[in-house]
Motif scaffolding. Structure first.
Motif, PDB file in Angstrom:
ATOM      1  N   ASP A  57      31.182  -6.725  51.511  1.00 44.86           N
ATOM      2  CA  ASP A  57      30.416  -7.330  52.480  1.00 44.86           C
ATOM      3  C   ASP A  57      28.973  -6.257  52.713  1.00 44.86           C
ATOM      4  OD1 ASP A  57      31.079  -4.637  53.618  1.00 44.86           O
ATOM      5  OD2 ASP A  57      32.771  -5.777  54.897  1.00 44.86           O
ATOM      6  N   ASP A  58      28.315  -6.419  53.642  1.00 43.09           N
ATOM      7  CA  ASP A  58      27.078  -5.673  53.488  1.00 43.09           C
ATOM      8  C   ASP A  58      26.972  -4.105  54.361  1.00 43.09           C
ATOM      9  OD1 ASP A  58      25.730  -7.873  52.764  1.00 43.09           O
ATOM     10  OD2 ASP A  58      25.304  -8.678  54.780  1.00 43.09           O
ATOM     11  N   GLY A  59      28.341  -3.880  54.445  1.00 38.35           N
ATOM     12  CA  GLY A  59      28.703  -2.549  54.994  1.00 38.35           C
ATOM     13  C   GLY A  59      28.191  -1.413  54.677  1.00 38.35           C
ATOM     14  N   ALA A  60      27.662  -1.781  52.962  1.00 41.94           N
ATOM     15  CA  ALA A  60      27.127  -0.610  52.249  1.00 41.94           C
ATOM     16  C   ALA A  60      25.887  -0.191  52.768  1.00 41.94           C
ATOM     17  CB  ALA A  60      26.944  -0.913  50.644  1.00 41.94           C
ATOM     18  N   ALA A  61      25.138  -0.790  53.625  1.00 41.73           N
ATOM     19  CA  ALA A  61      23.874  -0.742  54.126  1.00 41.73           C
ATOM     20  C   ALA A  61      23.957   0.642  55.071  1.00 41.73           C
ATOM     21  CB  ALA A  61      23.348  -1.883  54.686  1.00 41.73           C
ATOM     22  N   VAL A  78      24.096   1.570  48.367  1.00 39.69           N
ATOM     23  CA  VAL A  78      24.806   1.352  46.995  1.00 39.69           C
ATOM     24  C   VAL A  78      25.968   0.452  47.228  1.00 39.69           C
ATOM     25  CG1 VAL A  78      26.114   2.259  45.185  1.00 39.69           C
ATOM     26  CG2 VAL A  78      24.139   3.129  45.863  1.00 39.69           C
ATOM     27  N   SER A  79      26.151  -0.696  46.701  1.00 39.76           N
ATOM     28  CA  SER A  79      27.373  -1.411  46.862  1.00 39.76           C
ATOM     29  C   SER A  79      28.285  -1.663  45.683  1.00 39.76           C
ATOM     30  CB  SER A  79      27.116  -2.914  47.369  1.00 39.76           C
ATOM     31  OG  SER A  79      26.264  -3.442  46.328  1.00 39.76           O
ATOM     32  N   GLY A  98      31.561  -1.714  60.419  1.00 39.00           N
ATOM     33  CA  GLY A  98      32.691  -2.032  59.732  1.00 39.00           C
ATOM     34  C   GLY A  98      32.523  -2.387  58.393  1.00 39.00           C
ATOM     35  N   PHE A  99      33.427  -2.239  57.260  1.00 37.89           N
ATOM     36  CA  PHE A  99      32.920  -2.554  55.902  1.00 37.89           C
ATOM     37  C   PHE A  99      34.253  -2.652  55.192  1.00 37.89           C
ATOM     38  CE2 PHE A  99      32.155   2.073  56.672  1.00 37.89           C
ATOM     39  CZ  PHE A  99      33.067   2.606  55.827  1.00 37.89           C
ATOM     40  N   SER A 100      34.487  -3.446  54.403  1.00 38.58           N
ATOM     41  CA  SER A 100      35.565  -3.581  53.545  1.00 38.58           C
ATOM     42  C   SER A 100      35.142  -3.251  51.878  1.00 38.58           C
ATOM     43  CB  SER A 100      35.868  -5.108  53.312  1.00 38.58           C
ATOM     44  OG  SER A 100      36.313  -5.505  54.637  1.00 38.58           O
ATOM     45  N   HIS A 101      35.942  -2.674  51.175  1.00 38.13           N
ATOM     46  CA  HIS A 101      35.538  -2.408  49.910  1.00 38.13           C
ATOM     47  C   HIS A 101      36.867  -2.345  48.985  1.00 38.13           C
ATOM     48  CE1 HIS A 101      36.993   1.961  50.026  1.00 38.13           C
ATOM     49  NE2 HIS A 101      36.656   1.951  51.394  1.00 38.13           N
ATOM     50  N   GLN A 132      25.321  -7.744  42.446  1.00 35.54           N
ATOM     51  CA  GLN A 132      24.659  -9.193  42.164  1.00 35.54           C
ATOM     52  C   GLN A 132      25.782 -10.166  42.794  1.00 35.54           C
ATOM     53  OE1 GLN A 132      21.535  -9.240  41.381  1.00 35.54           O
ATOM     54  NE2 GLN A 132      21.395  -6.997  41.409  1.00 35.54           N
ATOM     55  N   PRO A 133      25.445 -11.295  43.160  1.00 31.37           N
ATOM     56  CA  PRO A 133      26.396 -12.320  43.554  1.00 31.37           C
ATOM     57  C   PRO A 133      27.477 -12.553  42.675  1.00 31.37           C
ATOM     58  CG  PRO A 133      24.022 -13.003  44.053  1.00 31.37           C
ATOM     59  CD  PRO A 133      24.043 -11.689  43.193  1.00 31.37           C
ATOM     60  N   ARG A 134      27.375 -12.425  41.377  1.00 34.57           N
ATOM     61  CA  ARG A 134      28.373 -12.792  40.564  1.00 34.57           C
ATOM     62  C   ARG A 134      29.322 -11.561  40.576  1.00 34.57           C
ATOM     63  NH1 ARG A 134      27.219 -14.421  34.511  1.00 34.57           N
ATOM     64  NH2 ARG A 134      26.118 -12.457  34.415  1.00 34.57           N
ATOM     65  N   LEU A 135      28.823 -10.629  40.472  1.00 33.81           N
ATOM     66  CA  LEU A 135      29.623  -9.287  40.632  1.00 33.81           C
ATOM     67  C   LEU A 135      30.656  -9.329  41.984  1.00 33.81           C
ATOM     68  CD1 LEU A 135      28.596  -5.789  39.290  1.00 33.81           C
ATOM     69  CD2 LEU A 135      30.130  -5.955  41.241  1.00 33.81           C
ATOM     70  N   ARG A 136      29.796  -9.816  43.091  1.00 34.62           N
ATOM     71  CA  ARG A 136      30.569  -9.680  44.254  1.00 34.62           C
ATOM     72  C   ARG A 136      31.611 -10.908  44.331  1.00 34.62           C
ATOM     73  NH1 ARG A 136      27.256  -8.972  50.003  1.00 34.62           N
ATOM     74  NH2 ARG A 136      26.923  -7.076  49.112  1.00 34.62           N
ATOM     75  N   ALA A 137      31.407 -11.876  43.850  1.00 36.15           N
ATOM     76  CA  ALA A 137      32.339 -12.821  43.490  1.00 36.15           C
ATOM     77  C   ALA A 137      33.452 -12.554  42.807  1.00 36.15           C
ATOM     78  CB  ALA A 137      31.825 -14.199  43.033  1.00 36.15           C
ATOM     79  N   LEU A 138      33.391 -11.960  41.590  1.00 40.20           N
ATOM     80  CA  LEU A 138      34.452 -11.289  41.049  1.00 40.20           C
ATOM     81  C   LEU A 138      35.355 -10.465  41.715  1.00 40.20           C
ATOM     82  CD1 LEU A 138      32.771 -10.857  37.717  1.00 40.20           C
ATOM     83  CD2 LEU A 138      34.301 -12.437  37.968  1.00 40.20           C
TER      84      LEU A 138
END
Length: 302
Positions: A57-61, A78-79, A98-101, A132-138
């Motif tokens: 998610d956007d928690g890396a910000a 850095v995500s 809050g964040f998920s990884h 990138q979107p593709r990486l996050r989707a995987l």
């Protein structure tokens, strides 16, 4: 035996929002974390195993990352990060969030096995990037399998391979080979194994090119660059080497040897045999232990 990552960590101001979810397969353990961080919190992490971390998610910000405790040279937002074995990492939370990884831990050989044959890849160098979107989707698909297992580990491994290709920006094998001017080691092993399994016939260039997914013209160029010989010459050496082995069995006629090695008849075998060895199959068999040793380059490819 299941691989168990050995992570040394210390955190403060970070609390889980739910139970840890995980999956393990073939030298990999995948952890799915949902946490809440307080401003000023953070952690220190060190592992003898390489790992890949993807924020989902956007928690890396809200997180700064650094290889130094004083945060000199810290990186923000850095995500996606690849952390080599034995490299320390510090995190610092800049605002409550809050964040998920997803964390992928690899055993000592797990990463090497999956990236074997990729030239010039430095696995001792960290990679820090924005996803990138593709990486996050995987990564999201892998995370879903950790949260609610539904598919065989083959799917997990395929998604992991795809993630690694994205994180390390691996170009197509043809592009790698073109940069080197030849075939990759993996491609050359695949082609020679295909030839070795078909010594009873001549294998067409088109068939060999298809084994490694290259065009016929590029394959012929790359093969000669890698071996110094044309595919036809290389195959011929392997077939003659097989004929020499069969000639040790004196119960086999020369015609049978010719048939077993893909030659039209005994005369065809004799012409090809003489062109490579300087003698005929009959003379080779007759001379026995006194015959000269003739190196065959194709036999060196295991």
């Amino acid at each position: 035996m299941t691989f168990r990552p050995q992570m040394t960590s210390f955190t403060q101001g970070i609390r889980p929002l739910g139970p840890l979810r995980w999956r393990a397969w073939d030298g990999i353990v995948a952890d799915l974390w949902h946490v809440e961080g307080q401003e000023g919190g953070g952690g220190h992490y060190l592992s003898p195993d390489p790992r890949l971390v993807v924020f989902l998610d956007d928690g890396a910000a809200a997180v700064d990352l650094s290889e130094r405790a004083d945060f000199e040279g810290a990186r923000a937002e850095v995500s996606v990060l690849y952390v080599p074995a034995g490299r320390p990492l510090w995190s610092r939370i800049t605002r409550a969030s809050g964040f998920s990884h997803l964390d992928l831990h690899f055993d000592a050989g797990g990463l090497d096995r999956r990236l074997a044959g990729v030239p010039g890849l430095d696995l001792a160098r960290p990679v820090l990037m924005q996803g990138q979107p593709r990486l996050r989707a995987l990564a999201g698909m892998l995370a879903a399998e950790c949260a609610t297992p539904a598919r065989h580990s083959l799917m997990l491994d395929g998604l992991t391979q795809a993630l690694l290709a994205e994180v390390f920006a691996l170009p197509p094998e043809e592009a790698q080979a073109e940069a080197r001017g030849g075939l990759t080691p993996h491609q050359l092993r695949s082609v020679t194994a295909h030839m070795r399994a078909r010594l009873d016939r001549r294998v067409a260039i088109a068939e060999l090119a298809a084994v490694v997914g290259l065009s016929e013209s590029w394959f012929a160029h790359a093969f000669k660059h890698s071996t110094g010989q044309t595919p036809h010459r290389w195959q011929m050496q392997m077939r003659i080497a097989r004929a020499r082995a069969l000639l040790e069995d004196r119960g086999l006629s020369l015609a049978a040897v010719a048939d077993a090695t893909g030659f039209a008849d005994q005369a065809h075998l004799t012409r090809a045999f003489r062109s490579l060895t300087g003698t005929t199959p009959a003379a080779w068999r007759r001379n026995g232990p006194s015959r000269p040793a003739i190196p065959v380059a194709a036999l060196q490819q295991k």
